[in-house]
Design a protein around this motif. Structure first.
Motif, PDB file in Angstrom:
ATOM      1  N   SER A  17      10.728   6.743 -73.087  1.00  0.00           N
ATOM      2  CA  SER A  17      10.557   5.302 -73.250  1.00  0.00           C
ATOM      3  C   SER A  17      11.748   4.579 -72.647  1.00  0.00           C
ATOM      4  O   SER A  17      12.792   5.172 -72.385  1.00  0.00           O
ATOM      5  N   THR A  24       9.181  -3.291 -72.952  1.00  0.00           N
ATOM      6  CA  THR A  24       9.371  -1.868 -73.229  1.00  0.00           C
ATOM      7  C   THR A  24       8.148  -1.075 -72.787  1.00  0.00           C
ATOM      8  O   THR A  24       7.027  -1.590 -72.745  1.00  0.00           O
ATOM      9  N   TRP A  25       8.377   0.179 -72.456  1.00  0.00           N
ATOM     10  CA  TRP A  25       7.297   1.062 -72.053  1.00  0.00           C
ATOM     11  C   TRP A  25       7.495   2.420 -72.718  1.00  0.00           C
ATOM     12  O   TRP A  25       8.604   2.785 -73.117  1.00  0.00           O
ATOM     13  N   SER A  26       6.395   3.157 -72.869  1.00  0.00           N
ATOM     14  CA  SER A  26       6.457   4.523 -73.390  1.00  0.00           C
ATOM     15  C   SER A  26       5.481   5.383 -72.606  1.00  0.00           C
ATOM     16  O   SER A  26       4.408   4.931 -72.207  1.00  0.00           O
TER      17      SER A  26
END
Length: 129
Positions: A17, A24-26
């Motif tokens: 992440s 934000t990204w995962s």
């Protein structure tokens, strides 16, 4: 381009992440093994809400994954991403049928004066090419 693959979940890799300009990204990758006579392993990545779906799965589960494939170039090297957009757990009526490869048996007829005759030539010529 949308494709599908069905296979046995081998492993779920660690969660990755971070943050970028959009927030934000995962991302989490997982490995499937196809249910063919000659099984192949495929590493697929799940992004965003698909990561949550992976937490409910266990190694050995049979999955049907719809995915897209995209390649990109960076510093004269090409990288390919196999990105899942749908993950469905398959329920087999008989778990042995879902994991066992499909095989056919040869029927042999033999008389005292003749060599055995194979009715199913697939058993005789089992090379994959």
């Amino acid at each position: 381009m949308a494709l599908e693959i069905t296979g046995k979940l081998i492993k779920v890799l660690p969660l990755q992440s971070g943050t970028n300009a959009r927030g934000t990204w995962s991302r989490q990758e997982f490995v499937l093994e196809t249910l063919e006579q000659y099984p192949r392993k495929v590493c697929v990545s799940a992004w965003g809400e698909r990561v949550n779906e992976l937490s409910a799965l266990q190694a050995g589960d049979i999955l049907k994954v719809s995915f897209s494939v995209e390649s990109r170039e960076y510093n004269e090297r090409w990288y390919t991403d196999v990105r899942a957009f749908r993950i469905e757990k398959q329920v087999a009526a008989n778990p042995v049928e879902a994991t066992a490869p499909v095989t056919t048996s040869a029927t042999v007829s033999q008389s005292p004066s003749q060599e055995p005759t194979f009715i199913n030539q697939q058993e005789v010529d089992d090379l994959p090419f």
